[in-house]
Design a protein around this motif. Structure first.
Motif, PDB file in Angstrom:
ATOM      1  N   UNK A  21       0.848  -1.187   0.000  1.00  0.00           N
ATOM      2  CA  UNK A  21       0.000   0.000   0.000  1.00  0.00           C
ATOM      3  C   UNK A  21       0.882   1.236   0.000  1.00  0.00           C
ATOM      4  N   UNK A  22       0.720   2.071  -1.025  1.00  0.00           N
ATOM      5  CA  UNK A  22       1.609   3.222  -1.209  1.00  0.00           C
ATOM      6  C   UNK A  22       0.784   4.488  -1.387  1.00  0.00           C
ATOM      7  N   UNK A  23       1.166   5.536  -0.675  1.00  0.00           N
ATOM      8  CA  UNK A  23       0.514   6.844  -0.822  1.00  0.00           C
ATOM      9  C   UNK A  23       1.527   7.810  -1.441  1.00  0.00           C
ATOM     10  N   UNK A  24       1.194   8.289  -2.630  1.00  0.00           N
ATOM     11  CA  UNK A  24       2.054   9.213  -3.361  1.00  0.00           C
ATOM     12  C   UNK A  24       1.228  10.345  -3.951  1.00  0.00           C
ATOM     13  N   UNK A  25       1.874  11.478  -4.185  1.00  0.00           N
ATOM     14  CA  UNK A  25       1.214  12.552  -4.911  1.00  0.00           C
ATOM     15  C   UNK A  25       0.913  12.077  -6.331  1.00  0.00           C
ATOM     16  N   UNK A  26      -0.168  12.600  -6.900  1.00  0.00           N
ATOM     17  CA  UNK A  26      -0.601  12.146  -8.229  1.00  0.00           C
ATOM     18  C   UNK A  26       0.483  12.380  -9.290  1.00  0.00           C
ATOM     19  N   UNK A  27       1.274  13.424  -9.112  1.00  0.00           N
ATOM     20  CA  UNK A  27       2.331  13.694 -10.090  1.00  0.00           C
ATOM     21  C   UNK A  27       3.324  12.542 -10.152  1.00  0.00           C
TER      22      UNK A  27
END
Length: 213
Positions: free
Chosen positions: A39-45
């Motif tokens: 599970x990874x949370x990253x900015x959309x860019x």
């Protein structure tokens, strides 16, 4: 109100591309690869960058994430490693595009030049040339190899390539004149050329313009 007070402020030229608000929004995704789910949370860019990298490499985002995780197992923050990988990947791609654009510029300059001209690597390998140079070789060295075999064409300069670059640096890029010899088989041709630094990011190349061919 004075004219100076009413005059609008001049628009400052942007140094960076416009950053849209949605580029900053974090997005959570589950990336699976080889039975491992992350599970990874990253900015959309960064998700967009990962997608672009995966498409150019003909793989999946999961494969990229797995490689990043395996390459940097001691980096506790996987998302930070992904961000760095995205930045490095885009920087390398940008450099490759700059190189390609530079080579196209060199070819355009050579084609526009009516006199014999060619681009030269530091190893003295001829990387590109124009029609006038090709005609010079055929006229002076009738037994020279064809276009596909031009790497067999031997070139010698009276000045070392390193010395030419040093003179360009010392004299504000003033063209450097030197004698040269090209040969194929047992035949040789001696002439003179004017050398300048080619407009490329890297590696350093010379553009040589023959003026007595």
């Amino acid at each position: 109100m004075s004219d100076s007070a009413a005059r609008p402020e001049p628009q400052r030229e942007r140094l960076l591309p416009w950053l849209a608000a949605e580029d900053f929004g974090p997005e959570f995704r589950v990336v699976a690869r080889g039975g491992v789910r992350r599970g990874i949370r990253l900015e959309r860019a960064f998700w967009a960058s990962l997608k672009q990298m995966a498409e150019s490499r003909k793989c999946t985002i999961g494969m990229l994430v797995e490689e990043i995780a395996e390459t940097h197992p001691d980096q506790g923050n996987l998302t930070s490693a992904i961000r760095v990988a995205c930045m490095r990947g885009l920087a390398e791609e940008s450099m490759e595009l700059r190189k390609l654009a530079s080579i196209r510029t060199i070819n355009a300059i050579l084609v526009a030049c009516p006199s014999p001209a060619f681009a030269l690597a530091s190893s003295k390998k001829i990387l590109a040339f124009n029609t006038a140079f090709q005609q010079l070789v055929r006229r002076q060295l009738p037994n020279a190899p064809s276009d596909d075999g031009r790497q067999d064409l031997k070139l010698a300069l009276d000045l070392n390539v390193i010395d030419i670059f040093a003179r360009l640096d010392a004299n504000s890029e003033t063209p450097v004149t030197t004698g040269f010899v090209i040969g194929a088989g047992e035949r040789r041709y001696r002439g003179q050329l004017s050398a300048v630094r080619a407009p490329v990011a890297e590696p350093e190349l010379l553009m040589a313009f023959v003026f007595n061919g």
